[in-house]
Design a protein around this motif. Sequence first.
Motif, PDB file in Angstrom:
ATOM      1  N   ILE A  57       0.747  -1.183  -0.058  1.00 18.43           N
ATOM      2  CA  ILE A  57       0.074  -0.161   0.057  1.00 18.43           C
ATOM      3  C   ILE A  57       0.890   1.173  -0.202  1.00 18.43           C
ATOM      4  O   ILE A  57       0.428   2.254  -0.782  1.00 18.43           O
ATOM      5  CB  ILE A  57      -0.905  -0.156   1.103  1.00 18.43           C
ATOM      6  CG1 ILE A  57      -1.910  -1.259   1.367  1.00 18.43           C
ATOM      7  CG2 ILE A  57      -1.903   1.213   1.286  1.00 18.43           C
ATOM      8  CD1 ILE A  57      -2.648  -1.481   0.018  1.00 18.43           C
ATOM      9  N   LEU A  60       2.293   1.761  -3.256  1.00 22.68           N
ATOM     10  CA  LEU A  60       1.464   2.375  -4.446  1.00 22.68           C
ATOM     11  C   LEU A  60       1.051   3.792  -4.176  1.00 22.68           C
ATOM     12  O   LEU A  60       0.951   4.515  -5.036  1.00 22.68           O
ATOM     13  CB  LEU A  60      -0.110   1.747  -4.265  1.00 22.68           C
ATOM     14  CG  LEU A  60       0.157   0.168  -4.944  1.00 22.68           C
ATOM     15  CD1 LEU A  60      -1.185  -0.506  -4.790  1.00 22.68           C
ATOM     16  CD2 LEU A  60       0.450   0.273  -6.246  1.00 22.68           C
ATOM     17  N   GLN A  61       0.914   4.139  -2.942  1.00 25.25           N
ATOM     18  CA  GLN A  61       0.711   5.761  -2.540  1.00 25.25           C
ATOM     19  C   GLN A  61       1.827   6.413  -2.725  1.00 25.25           C
ATOM     20  O   GLN A  61       1.965   7.471  -3.416  1.00 25.25           O
ATOM     21  CB  GLN A  61       0.472   5.758  -1.046  1.00 25.25           C
ATOM     22  CG  GLN A  61      -0.047   7.051  -0.604  1.00 25.25           C
ATOM     23  CD  GLN A  61      -1.451   7.109  -1.168  1.00 25.25           C
ATOM     24  OE1 GLN A  61      -2.335   6.349  -1.054  1.00 25.25           O
ATOM     25  NE2 GLN A  61      -1.661   8.286  -1.534  1.00 25.25           N
ATOM     26  N   VAL A  74      -5.004   4.954  -1.638  1.00 25.38           N
ATOM     27  CA  VAL A  74      -4.987   3.450  -1.887  1.00 25.38           C
ATOM     28  C   VAL A  74      -5.291   2.820  -0.558  1.00 25.38           C
ATOM     29  O   VAL A  74      -4.760   3.313   0.574  1.00 25.38           O
ATOM     30  CB  VAL A  74      -3.670   3.113  -2.310  1.00 25.38           C
ATOM     31  CG1 VAL A  74      -3.438   1.697  -2.404  1.00 25.38           C
ATOM     32  CG2 VAL A  74      -3.412   4.082  -3.721  1.00 25.38           C
ATOM     33  N   HIS A  79      -7.193  -0.385  -4.640  1.00 18.93           N
ATOM     34  CA  HIS A  79      -5.926  -0.301  -5.278  1.00 18.93           C
ATOM     35  C   HIS A  79      -5.814  -0.307  -6.521  1.00 18.93           C
ATOM     36  O   HIS A  79      -6.795  -0.727  -7.227  1.00 18.93           O
ATOM     37  CB  HIS A  79      -4.837  -1.260  -4.607  1.00 18.93           C
ATOM     38  CG  HIS A  79      -5.271  -2.693  -4.602  1.00 18.93           C
ATOM     39  ND1 HIS A  79      -5.881  -3.263  -3.567  1.00 18.93           N
ATOM     40  CD2 HIS A  79      -4.908  -3.490  -5.556  1.00 18.93           C
ATOM     41  CE1 HIS A  79      -6.236  -4.553  -3.803  1.00 18.93           C
ATOM     42  NE2 HIS A  79      -5.623  -4.849  -5.049  1.00 18.93           N
ATOM     43  N   LEU A 133     -10.309   5.152  -7.943  1.00 22.99           N
ATOM     44  CA  LEU A 133     -10.168   4.922  -6.595  1.00 22.99           C
ATOM     45  C   LEU A 133     -11.067   5.983  -5.868  1.00 22.99           C
ATOM     46  O   LEU A 133     -11.325   6.916  -6.369  1.00 22.99           O
ATOM     47  CB  LEU A 133      -8.494   5.360  -6.228  1.00 22.99           C
ATOM     48  CG  LEU A 133      -7.550   4.383  -6.641  1.00 22.99           C
ATOM     49  CD1 LEU A 133      -6.249   4.802  -6.582  1.00 22.99           C
ATOM     50  CD2 LEU A 133      -7.662   2.781  -5.961  1.00 22.99           C
TER      51      LEU A 133
END
Length: 134
Positions: A57, A60-61, A74, A79, A133
């Motif tokens: 996570i 991805l952030q 996220v 995601h 998202l």
Amino acid sequence: MLSPALEDDNFLQLFSILLTVYLKVKKMSAKGKMTSKEEKSTKMKELLFTLNSSNYIEFLQAILLKHGLAGYEVTEKKHFPLKYIPSKAKGQCILDAINVDNILDYREMVKKLTEDKPPMVKLFMDMQYIEKLP
């Protein structure tokens, strides 16, 4: 004191992130009518990130922040997918890319990158998935 296996679990990796974005463009046709067309372009940023098997996570952030997309959040349930090219792929084209859709795929990617230790890894993302998202 940490064992060598735990020390190797965290490592710094350089990523080249290619984000496909879409822009609606209005043009005047030959008959004088306005037509709308969607143009596709790619934005590239580099990211140096400490990888381990449990920071999916955060990874991805960090990608979103690097591209200036802090407005998207996220979570474990929300995601976006990405693709990466393994370091041994000759020519490194998108057809050789491996999908990373969940934490299991991410752990597999981290494992392969830990073994290969490539100087840079190419990631491919699509804005259409990120826009879904919250």
